[in-house]
Design a protein around this motif. Structure first.
Motif, PDB file in Angstrom:
ATOM      1  N   LYS A 167       0.869  -1.183   0.000  1.00 35.93           N
ATOM      2  CA  LYS A 167       0.000   0.000   0.000  1.00 35.93           C
ATOM      3  C   LYS A 167       0.903   1.230   0.000  1.00 35.93           C
ATOM      4  O   LYS A 167       1.662   1.441   0.942  1.00 35.93           O
ATOM      5  CB  LYS A 167      -0.913   0.001   1.228  1.00 35.93           C
ATOM      6  CG  LYS A 167      -1.904  -1.151   1.283  1.00 35.93           C
ATOM      7  CD  LYS A 167      -2.820  -1.030   2.498  1.00 35.93           C
ATOM      8  CE  LYS A 167      -2.048  -1.193   3.792  1.00 35.93           C
ATOM      9  NZ  LYS A 167      -2.946  -1.161   4.977  1.00 35.93           N
ATOM     10  N   SER A 182      -3.095  -0.479  -3.686  1.00 36.08           N
ATOM     11  CA  SER A 182      -3.513   0.824  -3.163  1.00 36.08           C
ATOM     12  C   SER A 182      -2.427   1.866  -3.437  1.00 36.08           C
ATOM     13  O   SER A 182      -1.291   1.720  -2.979  1.00 36.08           O
ATOM     14  CB  SER A 182      -3.782   0.716  -1.656  1.00 36.08           C
ATOM     15  OG  SER A 182      -4.062   1.992  -1.107  1.00 36.08           O
ATOM     16  N   ARG A 211      -2.267   5.707  -2.834  1.00 40.17           N
ATOM     17  CA  ARG A 211      -2.930   6.873  -2.227  1.00 40.17           C
ATOM     18  C   ARG A 211      -2.061   8.100  -2.432  1.00 40.17           C
ATOM     19  O   ARG A 211      -0.869   8.093  -2.129  1.00 40.17           O
ATOM     20  CB  ARG A 211      -3.133   6.601  -0.737  1.00 40.17           C
ATOM     21  CG  ARG A 211      -3.606   7.801   0.086  1.00 40.17           C
ATOM     22  CD  ARG A 211      -5.081   8.077  -0.115  1.00 40.17           C
ATOM     23  NE  ARG A 211      -5.615   8.907   0.957  1.00 40.17           N
ATOM     24  CZ  ARG A 211      -5.626  10.233   0.950  1.00 40.17           C
ATOM     25  NH1 ARG A 211      -5.103  10.902  -0.065  1.00 40.17           N
ATOM     26  NH2 ARG A 211      -6.162  10.900   1.957  1.00 40.17           N
ATOM     27  N   PRO A 236       0.478   2.519   5.703  1.00 41.68           N
ATOM     28  CA  PRO A 236       0.959   2.202   4.347  1.00 41.68           C
ATOM     29  C   PRO A 236       2.266   1.429   4.424  1.00 41.68           C
ATOM     30  O   PRO A 236       3.111   1.691   5.298  1.00 41.68           O
ATOM     31  CB  PRO A 236       1.169   3.587   3.715  1.00 41.68           C
ATOM     32  CG  PRO A 236       0.329   4.514   4.527  1.00 41.68           C
ATOM     33  CD  PRO A 236       0.304   3.973   5.909  1.00 41.68           C
TER      34      PRO A 236
END
Length: 520
Positions: free
Chosen positions: A381, A402, A404, A446
């Motif tokens: 992530k 993911s 972000r 993360p």
């Protein structure tokens, strides 16, 4: 035979430049083209606010999606091909537009020299920017545009209709040229408007609206939505404003580079001999009109006036051709060598060195996204703590993980005291992280964080849970948000200790040892 050789030279040069131009320029190179094509083809990715507002046409991304689909069909949908193939496709279009520029300039040797050595065209010609596509189509249309001494033709209108639909601001450049065309045409204005302009616009517009409506899932006219958002609502001002004279003093001189001086000379020569150079004079009118209209818009960028570059180079090439008839051979070589050197310096530096880190960092990110698994078998992530859209995204990762990043959407809902997410973060990075990123359990954090080194001191507490695994040089010039290097951090994983086998305590030393945590 000569024509084929010239085109082959253009094509070889543009394809070579695909492997030379490695730097980041503007977000639209990826976020309005590759990312959209990736989402259309593979079903995952990120679509920016422009697509939710319907101000972008799908025609350009659909061409990339078709290319991606072909790669997937042949089992070649690896990241390196997803990145290179669209740029090679753009190189083909740019090479063809270069050839059209050469034919438009009456096979002038100066036209070959100028179009191949222009630093800004080298820098942008193989990027997957809609502005680059617009410039290529504009050049092709101009090569078909009837000259003062040529028979009337309407072929250029098909390309003009297409470019104005996918890039509505192109109408600004073509408005004066179409007025001039109607004035000098052998046909009446009414006949031209009804049988040519409106008919062609209706055919092209119907096909384009049909494609966009199908892609959006509802009836939509994207140029109309573009006008509402960017002109009536003036959303573009969020991304920076410049004084009205910026295009005249900075914009156009910068993209022309060393050709600015001979272009000024060509302007003077054209104005003094309007009857001798009617085509050049008409092109100058279109250029001036475009610059004046663009100057009235607060948000300005170099790429917005990229379609003016081939026009300016055409005028310059014609002027240099006339000048070289009387100049000595040594003078011509000195002038050409000087222009070559002073174009090559910015072309090489800006294409190979400056702002390269945000694209190079995607190589280790892609590898990690493909291979990384935490102790529970979860994928990576990533958290990008950078100015929004600083890097490419799924088109350069091609893994449904993911990713972000800080957003910077405009105030689409007319909220009072609106501040976008990126500005909120940079106002107080540590506080933003405390309120937006969970720190317990550590597995909720993360797995990887990407940032510029200039941010590192401000979030040192947050980075205690991470270790630096990659440093990539980005730029020699920095500001308060962009640093010299791009840093990639990986979350430190605590591994539960395993109970060691019991060994005889030969010396009767009490076992006061503590568990040891391995760090990965």
């Amino acid at each position: 035979m000569v024509q084929y050789v010239v085109f082959a030279a253009f094509l070889a040069f543009r394809i070579l430049s695909v492997f030379v131009v490695k730097t980041w320029y503007v977000p639209d190179e990826y976020w309005q083209s590759l990312e959209v094509g990736h989402k259309l083809t593979f079903g995952y990715g990120h679509m920016t606010w422009e697509w939710s507002k319907g101000i972008r046409s799908y025609i350009h991304p659909l061409s990339i999606a078709a290319l991606y689909r072909a790669l997937a069909w042949f089992g070649l949908d690896q990241v390196e091909y997803l990145v290179l193939a669209p740029r090679i496709l753009q190189a083909l279009l740019s090479a063809f537009s270069d050839y059209c520029f050469y034919r438009w300039s009456k096979n002038s040797k100066w036209s070959i020299f100028l179009i191949l050595t222009s630093w800004f065209w080298f820098y942008t010609a193989t990027r997957t920017l809609l502005n680059t596509v617009e410039t290529c189509l504009t050049t092709i249309a101009l090569s078909l545009y009837p000259r003062h001494h040529e028979p009337d033709s309407h072929k250029f209108l098909w390309i003009v209709a297409l470019v104005c639909f996918i890039r509505p601001t192109a109408a600004i450049l073509w408005f004066p040229l179409c007025i001039i065309h109607m004035q000098k045409s052998i046909h009446s204005v009414a006949e031209l408007l009804i049988k040519r302009y409106l008919l062609i616009a209706l055919i092209v517009g119907t096909i384009a609206v049909g494609l966009d409506s199908y892609a959006y899932g509802e009836f939509i006219v994207t140029p109309l939505e573009f006008f509402k958002v960017n002109v009536l609502e003036n959303v573009g001002s969020l991304y920076g404003i410049h004084p009205w004279y910026w295009y005249f003093t900075v914009g156009l001189p910068t993209i022309l580079g060393p050709f600015a001086l001979p272009f000024l000379t060509a302007i003077v020569q054209t104005l003094q001999n309007r009857e001798t150079y009617p085509d050049r004079f008409n092109l100058l009118i279109a250029t001036l009109f475009t610059l004046v209209v663009y100057s009235a818009l607060p948000h300005k960028e170099f790429r917005f006036i990229l379609p003016l570059l081939p026009i300016c180079l055409h005028i310059t090439a014609d002027s240099l051709k006339n000048w070289s008839r009387d100049a000595s051979r040594i003078t011509i070589w000195i002038v050409a060598l000087a222009m070559l050197i002073f174009n090559a310096i910015p072309a090489v530096y800006l294409s190979w060195v400056h702002q390269r880190g945000t694209t190079d960092i995607m190589l280790p990110i892609e590898r990690i996204a493909r291979e990384y698994r935490d102790l529970d078998g979860n994928q990576a992530k990533f958290l990008f703590l950078m100015p929004c859209h600083s890097t490419p995204l799924y088109s350069h990762v091609h893994q449904n993980v993911s990713l972000r990043f800080l957003t910077c959407e405009p105030n689409l809902n007319s909220e009072e005291n609106y501040t976008d997410e990126a500005d909120q973060f940079y106002a107080n990075p540590a506080a933003w992280l405390r309120s937006h990123v969970p720190v317990y359990p550590k597995s909720a954090m993360p797995t990887h964080t990407v940032l510029f080194d200039s941010l590192q001191p401000q979030i040192s507490e947050f980075l205690k849970s991470y270790k630096l695994i990659e440093t990539v040089h980005h730029s020699n010039y920095t500001d308060n948000r962009v640093g010299h290097n791009v840093l990639l951090y990986e979350r430190v994983i605590d591994v539960p200790p395993t109970k060691p086998k019991e060994q005889p305590n030969q010396f009767n030393i009490p076992d006061n040892s503590v568990p040891i945590h391995d760090e990965f």
